[in-house]
Design an enzyme around this catalytic site. Structure first.
Site, PDB file in Angstrom:
ATOM      1  N   GLU A  46       2.413   5.046  -4.155  1.00  0.00           N
ATOM      2  CA  GLU A  46       2.414   5.986  -5.307  1.00  0.00           C
ATOM      3  C   GLU A  46       3.709   6.805  -5.341  1.00  0.00           C
ATOM      4  O   GLU A  46       4.117   7.146  -6.450  1.00  0.00           O
ATOM      5  CB  GLU A  46       1.196   6.900  -5.210  1.00  0.00           C
ATOM      6  CG  GLU A  46      -0.130   6.188  -5.388  1.00  0.00           C
ATOM      7  CD  GLU A  46      -0.523   5.267  -4.232  1.00  0.00           C
ATOM      8  OE1 GLU A  46      -0.059   5.519  -3.102  1.00  0.00           O
ATOM      9  OE2 GLU A  46      -1.253   4.298  -4.471  1.00  0.00           O
TER      10      GLU A  46
ATOM     11  N   ASP B 178      -9.221   2.783  -2.992  1.00  0.00           N
ATOM     12  CA  ASP B 178     -10.200   3.236  -1.995  1.00  0.00           C
ATOM     13  C   ASP B 178     -11.490   3.734  -2.625  1.00  0.00           C
ATOM     14  O   ASP B 178     -11.750   4.938  -2.706  1.00  0.00           O
ATOM     15  CB  ASP B 178      -9.592   4.353  -1.142  1.00  0.00           C
ATOM     16  CG  ASP B 178      -8.440   3.858  -0.294  1.00  0.00           C
ATOM     17  OD1 ASP B 178      -8.265   2.629  -0.181  1.00  0.00           O
ATOM     18  OD2 ASP B 178      -7.708   4.705   0.250  1.00  0.00           O
TER      19      ASP B 178
ATOM     20  N   ASP C 191       0.832  -1.214   0.000  1.00  0.00           N
ATOM     21  CA  ASP C 191       0.000   0.000   0.000  1.00  0.00           C
ATOM     22  C   ASP C 191       0.868   1.265   0.000  1.00  0.00           C
ATOM     23  O   ASP C 191       2.077   1.199   0.234  1.00  0.00           O
ATOM     24  CB  ASP C 191      -0.893  -0.029   1.258  1.00  0.00           C
ATOM     25  CG  ASP C 191      -1.977   1.049   1.247  1.00  0.00           C
ATOM     26  OD1 ASP C 191      -2.318   1.552   0.156  1.00  0.00           O
ATOM     27  OD2 ASP C 191      -2.494   1.385   2.332  1.00  0.00           O
TER      28      ASP C 191
HETATM   29  O1  MIG Z   1      -4.335   6.215   4.237  1.00  0.00           O
HETATM   30  O2  MIG Z   1      -3.941   1.022   5.722  1.00  0.00           O
HETATM   31  O3  MIG Z   1      -5.978   1.846   0.211  1.00  0.00           O
HETATM   32  O4  MIG Z   1      -7.007  -0.268   1.719  1.00  0.00           O
HETATM   33  O5  MIG Z   1      -7.152   0.089   4.495  1.00  0.00           O
HETATM   34  C1  MIG Z   1      -5.062   5.012   4.205  1.00  0.00           C
HETATM   35  C2  MIG Z   1      -5.139   1.746   5.779  1.00  0.00           C
HETATM   36  C3  MIG Z   1      -4.122   3.850   4.144  1.00  0.00           C
HETATM   37  C4  MIG Z   1      -5.159   2.876   2.192  1.00  0.00           C
HETATM   38  C5  MIG Z   1      -5.548   1.600   1.533  1.00  0.00           C
HETATM   39  C6  MIG Z   1      -6.621   0.930   2.337  1.00  0.00           C
HETATM   40  C7  MIG Z   1      -6.121   0.671   3.731  1.00  0.00           C
HETATM   41  C8  MIG Z   1      -5.694   1.990   4.382  1.00  0.00           C
HETATM   42  N1  MIG Z   1      -4.690   2.644   3.545  1.00  0.00           N
END
Ligand code: MIG
Length: 660
Positions: free
Chosen positions: A308, A418, A305
């Protein structure tokens, strides 16, 4: 035929496998002006397919899209950038051809936005390679492109099971409760996801010793029940003395640098972080090997995650912003000042200027991040995938990422980010599938039930009736939203039946997935890819062909008890209430209104075709993959692809058999 055109000095993206000779003649189809903008005149009936993870329709005409990987939880009609850069399009119409703009930085696709009948493509800098692909038809062009970019990632078989996730499971007990509740409700389940809360203060590759005192034990206990744990890994590495990942990264210069040569600092969940320089092969190896800390505890899957990379703020911008706010607050804050204030605060997160402020080390030379921005997530995934092949040489690891560039499809899948518990996001997910498949991303799916905002029971049922066809099938939601584990709703059995049907369909879905990966096909196609001359098929935006046998047409409107469906040929309508209770009806080519009660799933089997259909099981390892019957037109056969579901080389255990 594939022709390559090079402008300036492109940064090597590794999207394309092998080397393609530069074409001698001039770039066909497009005009290119002195600013470096490519333009193409769109005929009234031209369709533009592609761009993968983007908003709007299957046909991308009528909007401006910007490839700039961005942590953007607002997937709306007027959104321009999401998490991925999938710069491949197919123009279908007067002239039919594919075009891939292989460029690591920001690039704009104005597809009839400024001017309805002109497509304009403009990279931020004129250093890129353009590949033009011509062929027999859209399918052939997509296939040629897929061969160019290399074979798509194939996950382990168990990854086709249903997964439950939520940002907010705080400790081992929460995880055990999810497993127990699924078992009590007799709902099949293959995986439970661990979001950032399992870590010790959001430090990658750590496990909080208080809340998860024995992850190894928990992992093996759940695995005995057929359930795998899938932890998250974030891109930013917490700055903390004594934390090995931080210390080693600093010591070996594995982090991105600022203009002064210091390790660049941003802030994300762990607080102040450094960003691994995934463009350095050595940094990739180093970071990738860290996953062994979790595979050593029995973990067999991950999601990457914030790659980017997402940056909540940088310290200097935060300081500047606070100073500005103080100035504003010192005066009498009028309306203009008030809006300046809210804009500045909102503009901290993902501020484009921050991406100009750090550098990668590419063979000893600094490269400004913004010039290679869209490659970051891909190389994080690559780091993990390459290392995991060595760490676990005997099995496939489930792997998917949020951010991606074409090429990342060889290393893992992606989830669609998201989304929200909005009805329109069921359709949006579906409309991304063809473009994602064109770009090689086969293992994908949306957060079922929606990530942000609150879902409702009816929405969850409709969402399941769509998502149960996608390779990645995961229920996930954000902290603070309504609980949406399937046992939280009144009619638990209606949801359970949908999951059971998924398990009956897994032999088919996995077989079609293998075919798509091994033969470079698209698993999900717009109707017009198979019915190119049919004007109605060319306009259909809410139905897809799945593999060679199915057409899906989910209900995605609230309170609808059916929907209109267009059949480009005669098909068999299948209406299922439960895995062993269904009706079929042959419908002729043309327009139909199909009744679909809330607890019912519908799909269509194409003329003279049939699919294998199994029996449900509580998890994939309990599935009987032999006990299949054919569902569909009597007398038709199906070619079943299967393998052991875990060998790294899928061909080593591949079996192809004809069911009739
Ligand atoms: O700023 O880890 O897309 O699936 O639950 C949010 C918390 C950070 C973004 C991910 C999402 C995840 C969440 N993350």
């Amino acid at each position: 035929m594939i022709r390559k055109y090079v402008y300036g000095t492109p940064f090597p993206t590794d999207a394309v496998m092998g080397s393609v000779e530069e074409a001698g003649e001039e770039l066909p189809f497009f005009e290119r002006d002195e600013s470096g903008m490519f333009s193409y005149r769109l005929d009234e009936n031209d369709i533009v397919y592609g761009l993968g993870e983007q908003v709007r329709g299957i046909n991308k005409r009528g909007w401006q899209y910007i490839s700039w990987n961005f942590d953007n939880p607002n997937h709306q009609e007027d959104t321009r950038s999401l998490y991925g850069a999938h710069n491949f399009i197919i123009i279908s119409g007067e002239q039919t051809f594919g075009a891939f703009f292989d460029y690591a930085g920001k690039i704009e696709f104005d597809i009839g936005y400024t001017n309805r009948s002109v497509m304009r493509i403009k990279p931020a800098q004129n250093d890129l390679a353009v590949y033009i692909i011509t062929g027999e038809n859209e399918k052939d062009i997509a296939g040629q492109f897929r061969r160019l970019i290399g074979r798509s990632y194939i996950p382990p078989f168990w990854a086709f099971g249903y997964g439950q996730s939520r940002w907010g499971y705080r400790n081992e007990q929460d995880i055990r409760t999810v497993a127990a509740q699924y078992q009590a409700a007799d709902i099949p389940l293959d995986s439970i996801y661990l979001d950032i809360d399992y870590m010790e203060r959001y430090k990658d590759f750590t496990v909080d010793p208080n809340r998860f005192p024995d992850l190894k034990q928990l992992t093996s206990e759940l695995k005995a029940q057929g359930i795998r744990l899938v932890p998250i890994i974030d891109a930013g590495v917490k700055i903390e003395e004594g934390y090995d990942v931080y210390e080693e990264g600093v010591q070996h210069n594995y982090f991105c640098k600022d203009a002064g040569g210091n390790d660049f600092v941003g802030a994300v969940w762990p607080g102040r972080v450094h960003f691994p320089d995934f463009l350095q092969p050595e940094a990739r190896k180093w970071f990738g090997r860290k996953y062994a800390a979790l595979t050593g505890l029995g973990i067999e899957g991950f999601w990457n995650d914030m790659n980017e990379p997402a940056i909540f703020y940088t310290e200097d911008r935060l300081a500047d912003t606070c100073a500005e706010i103080q100035k504003l607050a010192a005066g009498n804050m009028g309306i203009n000042e008030y809006f300046a204030f809210t804009g500045m605060v909102a503009g901290l997160n993902g501020n484009p200027g921050d991406y100009d402020k750090f550098y990668h080390n590419v063979n000893g030379k600094p490269v400004r991040h913004s010039e290679v921005h869209n490659l970051y997530g891909m190389n994080m995934t690559r780091a993990a995938a390459e290392a995991l092949r060595e760490i676990c040489p005997d099995k496939r690891i489930l792997f998917f990422s949020r951010s991606s560039y074409i090429g990342a499809h060889r290393y893992g899948g992606i989830w669609q980010g998201d989304n929200k518990s909005w009805w329109s996001h069921i359709l949006q997910s579906m409309q991304q599938l063809p473009g994602l498949n064109m770009a090689g991303f086969l293992f994908t799916g949306a957060d079922t039930g929606g990530f942000g905002s609150d879902t409702t029971e009816d929405q969850m049922l409709r969402w399941l009736q769509y998502s149960l066809f996608t390779p990645l099938f995961r229920n996930h939601s954000a902290e603070g939203t309504r609980m949406q584990e399937l046992y939280c709703f009144d009619n638990v059995n209606a949801a359970a039946e949908m999951i059971r049907i998924r398990y009956c369909l897994i032999p088919y879905l996995y077989s079609e997935f293998l075919k798509a990966a091994l033969l470079d096909n698209m698993m999900f196609r717009p109707l017009a890819f198979d019915f190119p001359k049919d004007p109605m098929a060319r306009q259909t935006e809410d139905q897809l062909l799945l593999g060679n046998e199915l057409m899906i047409a989910p209900v995605y409107r609230q309170n609808a008890l059916g929907r209109s469906v267009y059949l480009p040929e005669e098909m068999m309508l299948v209406t299922m209430r439960s895995w062993d209770q269904y009706t079929t009806e042959i419908l002729p080519r043309g327009h139909h209104y199909v009744d679909v009660a809330l607890e019912e799933l519908v799909f269509f089997i194409r003329r003279n075709k049939a699919i294998p259909f199994g029996k449900p099981a509580s998890h994939t390892s309990a599935l009987d993959r032999e006990d299949l019957h054919l569902l569909g037109y009597p007398g038709s056969a199906y070619e079943l692809y299967a393998d052991d579901g875990c060998s790294l080389d899928p061909e080593s255990s591949l079996t192809v058999s004809t069911l009739c």
